[in-house]
Design a protein around this motif. Structure first.
Motif, short mmCIF file in Angstrom:
data_model
loop_
_atom_site.label_atom_id
_atom_site.label_comp_id
_atom_site.label_asym_id
_atom_site.label_seq_id
_atom_site.Cartn_x
_atom_site.Cartn_y
_atom_site.Cartn_z
N PRO A 81 14.50 -1.62 4.69
CA PRO A 81 13.31 -2.65 4.61
C PRO A 81 12.87 -2.87 6.31
O PRO A 81 11.83 -3.19 6.67
N GLN A 82 13.95 -2.67 7.30
CA GLN A 82 13.96 -3.10 8.54
C GLN A 82 14.90 -2.47 9.21
O GLN A 82 16.02 -1.94 8.62
N ALA A 125 9.10 4.86 18.57
CA ALA A 125 8.79 5.44 17.25
C ALA A 125 9.42 4.33 16.24
O ALA A 125 8.73 4.00 15.06
N PHE A 126 10.40 3.80 16.57
CA PHE A 126 10.97 2.81 15.52
C PHE A 126 10.51 1.55 15.54
O PHE A 126 11.12 0.36 15.11
N LEU A 127 9.76 1.07 16.70
CA LEU A 127 9.15 -0.28 16.70
C LEU A 127 8.82 -1.07 15.35
O LEU A 127 8.92 -2.00 15.23
N PRO A 128 7.99 -0.18 14.81
CA PRO A 128 7.67 -0.80 13.48
C PRO A 128 8.44 -1.44 12.53
O PRO A 128 8.55 -2.64 11.89
N LEU A 129 9.77 -0.58 12.57
CA LEU A 129 10.87 -1.05 11.80
C LEU A 129 11.78 -2.15 12.37
O LEU A 129 12.23 -3.27 11.93
N LEU A 130 11.82 -2.02 13.76
CA LEU A 130 12.38 -3.11 14.46
C LEU A 130 11.63 -4.45 14.34
O LEU A 130 12.43 -5.66 14.45
N ALA A 136 15.97 -8.25 16.27
CA ALA A 136 16.28 -7.01 16.48
C ALA A 136 17.00 -6.46 17.91
O ALA A 136 16.40 -7.32 18.81
N ARG A 137 17.67 -5.74 17.88
CA ARG A 137 18.41 -5.45 19.24
C ARG A 137 18.24 -3.68 19.62
O ARG A 137 18.49 -3.12 18.45
N ILE A 138 17.91 -3.32 20.75
CA ILE A 138 17.91 -2.05 21.26
C ILE A 138 19.09 -1.93 22.20
O ILE A 138 19.33 -3.07 23.38
N ILE A 181 12.97 -8.95 20.48
CA ILE A 181 13.75 -7.85 20.41
C ILE A 181 14.39 -7.80 21.76
O ILE A 181 13.76 -7.55 22.83
N ALA A 182 15.90 -8.11 21.70
CA ALA A 182 16.54 -7.91 23.09
C ALA A 182 17.01 -6.39 23.41
O ALA A 182 17.36 -5.65 22.39
N VAL A 183 17.02 -5.87 24.49
CA VAL A 183 16.84 -4.66 25.14
C VAL A 183 18.17 -4.86 26.06
O VAL A 183 17.81 -5.42 27.07
N ASN A 184 19.13 -4.18 25.98
CA ASN A 184 20.29 -4.08 26.88
C ASN A 184 20.79 -2.45 27.08
O ASN A 184 20.71 -1.83 26.35
#
Length: 235
Positions: A81-82, A125-130, A136-138, A181-184
């Motif tokens: 779902p996500q 590419a995964f942004l819609p699911l994130l 969400a976190r990257i 969406i946190a990116v570290n």
């Protein structure tokens, strides 16, 4: 039940080394894990070693090949779902026998394409699911070789690719802050893997620890930072 039951994490290069240890740690925390590897057979073999229930999915994904990234997104969009956590772990270290004075453009291209452009493209590419996940976190697996004071002229393409990945982390964090969406990025240290060699002082589990922390305990308000051993370090 854990606080992370029903949450989904994808790990690129999850079939060995630090990536495999990250999969182990996220499973232990309660995540449903998607183990991604360039070869579906290698992904399945790694998943079998995890000895778990149906909380592990496998997917073929080569971060240097847009077609496999898009196919993975299409497949997973019908299954989950996500996506709560994306770990951009896959990378190459091909600098043996070259330095900044002798390295070819082809080798520079290959390393940048995998280690820098791969995480950027995978995140896109995964942004819609994130976006479907709350907070969400990257997490980008970088290196001390990517720090300004860690650059080495005889590890040219790897250093430059991780320096650029650090820059991409800052830019992605800024671009995705408004979406929550946190990116570290993390520096796992010198780890005993195929890449790090047998004389490395740290285990894959030690290398994976800060990724697990960012995925589970760290504040979701952290963004655009580089961490080692759960502490922020300078770019």
């Amino acid at each position: 039940m854990t606080p992370f039951s029903g949450k989904y994490a994808l790990v690129t290069g999850g079939n060995k080394g630090i990536g495999f240890a990250i999969c182990q740690g996220l499973l232990a925390a309660g995540f449903d894990v998607i183990l991604a590897a360039r070869s579906l057979d290698k992904a399945k073999a790694a998943a079998d070693k995890l000895h778990t229930n149906s909380k592990v999915r496998v997917v073929e994904l080569d971060v240097a090949d847009d077609q496999t990234i898009d196919q993975a997104v299409k497949h997973l969009s019908q299954e989950i779902p996500q996506l709560d956590v994306l770990v951009n772990n896959a990378g190459i270290y091909p600098d043996e026998g070259v330095n900044i004075l002798t390295i070819s453009r082809e080798l520079l291209n290959r390393t940048m394409n995998t280690n820098t452009f791969g995480p950027i493209r995978t995140s896109q590419a995964f942004l819609p699911l994130l976006e479907k996940a709350p907070q969400a976190r990257i997490i980008n697996v970088s290196s001390g070789y990517g720090q300004l004071d860690g650059l080495s002229f005889d590890v040219p393409s790897y250093c430059l690719s991780k320096l650029s990945l650090n820059g991409a982390t800052i830019m992605l964090a800024e671009a995705l802050q408004a979406k929550g969406i946190a990116v570290n990025a993390i520096d796992p240290g010198w780890v005993k893997t195929d890449m790090g060699g047998t004389s490395a002082p740290r285990s894959p589990q030690q290398g994976a620890d800060t990724v697990i922390w960012l995925a589970t305990e760290a504040s979701p308000n952290l963004g655009g930072k580089l961490f080692r051993d759960r502490r922020e370090i300078s770019y």
